[in-house]
Design an enzyme around this catalytic site. Structure first.
Site, PDB file in Angstrom:
ATOM      1  CE  LYS A   8     -58.810   4.201-164.763  1.00  0.00           C
ATOM      2  NZ  LYS A   8     -59.427   2.868-164.622  1.00  0.00           N
ATOM      3  NE  ARG A  83     -59.889   5.787-170.498  1.00  0.00           N
ATOM      4  CZ  ARG A  83     -60.570   5.225-169.513  1.00  0.00           C
ATOM      5  NH1 ARG A  83     -60.837   3.946-169.547  1.00  0.00           N
ATOM      6  NH2 ARG A  83     -61.014   5.940-168.525  1.00  0.00           N
ATOM      7  NE  ARG A 122     -67.402   2.109-159.952  1.00  0.00           N
ATOM      8  CZ  ARG A 122     -66.589   2.314-160.978  1.00  0.00           C
ATOM      9  NH1 ARG A 122     -65.401   2.849-160.777  1.00  0.00           N
ATOM     10  NH2 ARG A 122     -66.945   1.962-162.199  1.00  0.00           N
ATOM     11  NE  ARG A 154     -68.676   4.303-163.920  1.00  0.00           N
ATOM     12  CZ  ARG A 154     -67.369   4.388-164.148  1.00  0.00           C
ATOM     13  NH1 ARG A 154     -66.609   5.059-163.308  1.00  0.00           N
ATOM     14  NH2 ARG A 154     -66.844   3.818-165.200  1.00  0.00           N
ATOM     15  NE  ARG A 165     -66.271   0.009-167.592  1.00  0.00           N
ATOM     16  CZ  ARG A 165     -66.599   0.039-166.304  1.00  0.00           C
ATOM     17  NH1 ARG A 165     -67.650  -0.616-165.868  1.00  0.00           N
ATOM     18  NH2 ARG A 165     -65.856   0.725-165.461  1.00  0.00           N
TER      19      ARG A 165
HETATM   20  P1  AP5 Z   1     -62.326   2.983-158.603  1.00  0.00           P
HETATM   21  O1  AP5 Z   1     -61.321   3.840-157.885  1.00  0.00           O
HETATM   22  O2  AP5 Z   1     -63.657   3.566-158.906  1.00  0.00           O
HETATM   23  O3  AP5 Z   1     -61.664   2.343-159.923  1.00  0.00           O
HETATM   24  P2  AP5 Z   1     -61.313   3.018-161.332  1.00  0.00           P
HETATM   25  O4  AP5 Z   1     -59.990   2.457-161.749  1.00  0.00           O
HETATM   26  O5  AP5 Z   1     -61.444   4.500-161.255  1.00  0.00           O
HETATM   27  O6  AP5 Z   1     -62.447   2.355-162.227  1.00  0.00           O
HETATM   28  P3  AP5 Z   1     -63.392   2.987-163.357  1.00  0.00           P
HETATM   29  O7  AP5 Z   1     -64.533   2.033-163.542  1.00  0.00           O
HETATM   30  O8  AP5 Z   1     -63.723   4.416-163.054  1.00  0.00           O
HETATM   31  O9  AP5 Z   1     -62.434   2.917-164.591  1.00  0.00           O
HETATM   32  P4  AP5 Z   1     -62.838   2.999-166.069  1.00  0.00           P
HETATM   33  O10 AP5 Z   1     -61.519   3.226-166.724  1.00  0.00           O
HETATM   34  O11 AP5 Z   1     -63.616   1.839-166.559  1.00  0.00           O
HETATM   35  O12 AP5 Z   1     -63.895   4.206-166.131  1.00  0.00           O
HETATM   36  P5  AP5 Z   1     -63.768   5.782-166.426  1.00  0.00           P
HETATM   37  O13 AP5 Z   1     -64.796   6.461-165.638  1.00  0.00           O
HETATM   38  O14 AP5 Z   1     -62.380   6.220-166.338  1.00  0.00           O
HETATM   39  O15 AP5 Z   1     -62.500   1.647-157.719  1.00  0.00           O
HETATM   40  C1  AP5 Z   1     -63.466   0.672-158.083  1.00  0.00           C
HETATM   41  C2  AP5 Z   1     -64.140   0.107-156.813  1.00  0.00           C
HETATM   42  O16 AP5 Z   1     -63.164  -0.613-156.059  1.00  0.00           O
HETATM   43  C3  AP5 Z   1     -64.711   1.165-155.858  1.00  0.00           C
HETATM   44  O17 AP5 Z   1     -65.889   0.644-155.303  1.00  0.00           O
HETATM   45  C4  AP5 Z   1     -63.622   1.336-154.781  1.00  0.00           C
HETATM   46  O18 AP5 Z   1     -64.188   1.670-153.525  1.00  0.00           O
HETATM   47  C5  AP5 Z   1     -63.010  -0.067-154.737  1.00  0.00           C
HETATM   48  N1  AP5 Z   1     -61.569  -0.074-154.498  1.00  0.00           N
HETATM   49  C6  AP5 Z   1     -60.634   0.776-155.025  1.00  0.00           C
HETATM   50  N2  AP5 Z   1     -59.401   0.451-154.595  1.00  0.00           N
HETATM   51  C7  AP5 Z   1     -59.547  -0.646-153.797  1.00  0.00           C
HETATM   52  C8  AP5 Z   1     -58.636  -1.472-153.071  1.00  0.00           C
HETATM   53  N3  AP5 Z   1     -57.293  -1.255-153.106  1.00  0.00           N
HETATM   54  N4  AP5 Z   1     -59.135  -2.525-152.366  1.00  0.00           N
HETATM   55  C9  AP5 Z   1     -60.484  -2.789-152.354  1.00  0.00           C
HETATM   56  N5  AP5 Z   1     -61.392  -2.042-153.014  1.00  0.00           N
HETATM   57  C10 AP5 Z   1     -60.931  -0.981-153.740  1.00  0.00           C
HETATM   58  O19 AP5 Z   1     -64.207   5.827-167.967  1.00  0.00           O
HETATM   59  C11 AP5 Z   1     -65.512   5.448-168.327  1.00  0.00           C
HETATM   60  C12 AP5 Z   1     -65.640   5.377-169.842  1.00  0.00           C
HETATM   61  O20 AP5 Z   1     -65.441   6.682-170.415  1.00  0.00           O
HETATM   62  C13 AP5 Z   1     -64.641   4.479-170.575  1.00  0.00           C
HETATM   63  O21 AP5 Z   1     -65.053   3.128-170.553  1.00  0.00           O
HETATM   64  C14 AP5 Z   1     -64.680   5.105-171.981  1.00  0.00           C
HETATM   65  O22 AP5 Z   1     -65.837   4.711-172.668  1.00  0.00           O
HETATM   66  C15 AP5 Z   1     -64.797   6.596-171.692  1.00  0.00           C
HETATM   67  N6  AP5 Z   1     -63.470   7.237-171.595  1.00  0.00           N
HETATM   68  C16 AP5 Z   1     -62.896   7.768-170.468  1.00  0.00           C
HETATM   69  N7  AP5 Z   1     -61.669   8.243-170.738  1.00  0.00           N
HETATM   70  C17 AP5 Z   1     -61.459   8.007-172.058  1.00  0.00           C
HETATM   71  C18 AP5 Z   1     -60.352   8.231-172.927  1.00  0.00           C
HETATM   72  N8  AP5 Z   1     -59.212   8.807-172.494  1.00  0.00           N
HETATM   73  N9  AP5 Z   1     -60.474   7.850-174.214  1.00  0.00           N
HETATM   74  C19 AP5 Z   1     -61.608   7.270-174.684  1.00  0.00           C
HETATM   75  N10 AP5 Z   1     -62.691   7.009-173.922  1.00  0.00           N
HETATM   76  C20 AP5 Z   1     -62.612   7.383-172.617  1.00  0.00           C
HETATM   77 MG    MG Z   2     -62.738   5.934-162.146  1.00  0.00          MG
END
Ligand code: AP5
Ligand code: MG
Length: 215
Positions: A8, A83, A122, A154, A165
């Site tokens: 994402k 979400r 990552r 992270r 998660r």
């Molecule tokens: P990356 O692009 O970082 O993936 P991502 O989908 O953004 O993963 P996140 O870990 O950020 O998602 P998340 O939903 O767990 O965390 P968030 O910060 O949103 O890619 C991952 C890796 O793969 C990287 O190393 C990249 O280089 C590599 N990669 C990417 N694409 C690739 C490809 N095609 N091929 C190969 N490699 C690739 O949220 C964190 C926490 O915050 C949540 O767990 C929750 O506790 C809270 N939170 C956030 N939003 C809410 C909400 N709306 N409601 C409630 N709690 C919330």
């Molecule tokens: Mg992310």
């Protein structure tokens, strides 16, 4: 939308540089709150480390506030919001109140085995620029290509936290696939493909949607 590690953030960063609209990542906002040591940041830290979700009321208030900022006047790319179904309903209301609507809900599909490998390799800088030790390494080990800042892992990217998660995602966020499918807004992308291919596919889909909007 998509599981943790589906790409994402990677895709949102590429899209904002193309469209010149802000990337609104609720995960990044919560991590900034943690760095600043706010009450929300402290509360969110515990929840994020346990692999759960911050409560809907807090997240909805955060997004309502963010979307009224001047830089969001011409649109925005949401990453990690909504979400849950209450969050999706609140987003629809907030947009309707401004005579706006969602262009699409982009779902990046990737199986658990793929995202587990991605999250464990990552790395990111304090401004959120993303790398992967194997799939997308920086030019100089441990340093961000864009700003030279040190890269780190992270805290929620440890194996036990990743599985929690994923469990939360399957339970609370997957129902949104049907929610957006029923409203004709869901667009799916194969997240196991190379990130450039995923980006090109998203761009092609958005181009078609923009064309349809003008007709
Ligand atoms: P990356 O692009 O970082 O993936 P991502 O989908 O953004 O993963 P996140 O870990 O950020 O998602 P998340 O939903 O767990 O965390 P968030 O910060 O949103 O890619 C991952 C890796 O793969 C990287 O190393 C990249 O280089 C590599 N990669 C990417 N694409 C690739 C490809 N095609 N091929 C190969 N490699 C690739 O949220 C964190 C926490 O915050 C949540 O767990 C929750 O506790 C809270 N939170 C956030 N939003 C809410 C909400 N709306 N409601 C409630 N709690 C919330
Ligand atoms: Mg992310």
């Amino acid at each position: 939308m998509g599981a943790p590690g589906s790409g994402k953030g990677t895709q949102a960063q590429r899209l904002v540089s193309r469209f010149g609209i802000p990337h609104v990542s609720t995960g990044d906002i919560l991590r900034r709150e943690q760095e600043q040591g706010t009450e929300l940041g402290l509360r969110a830290k515990q929840i994020m480390e346990a692999g759960g979700y911050v409560d809907d009321a807090t997240m909805i208030a955060m997004i309502r506030n963010r979307l009224t900022q001047p830089d969001a006047a011409n649109g925005f790319i949401l990453d990690g919001f909504p979400r849950t179904i209450p969050q999706a309903d609140a987003l629809a209301d907030a947009l309707q109140n401004r005579d706006r609507r969602l262009t699409a809900a982009l779902l990046i599909d990737a199986p658990d085995e793929t995202v587990i490998k991605r999250l464990s390799g990552r790395r990111q800088c304090s401004d959120g620029h993303l790398y992967h030790v194997e799939f997308d390494p920086p030019k100089h080990e441990g340093r961000c290509d864009q700003d030279g800042k040190p890269l780190s892992q992270r805290e929620d990217d440890e194996p036990e936290k990743i599985s929690k998660r994923l469990e939360t995602y399957h339970e609370q966020t997957e129902p949104l696939k049907d929610y957006y499918e029923e409203r004709g807004l869901l667009r799916r992308f194969d997240g196991t493909q190379d990130k450039v291919k995923v980006h090109d596919h998203i761009r092609a889909t958005l181009a078609t949607l923009r064309l349809e909007e003008r007709l």
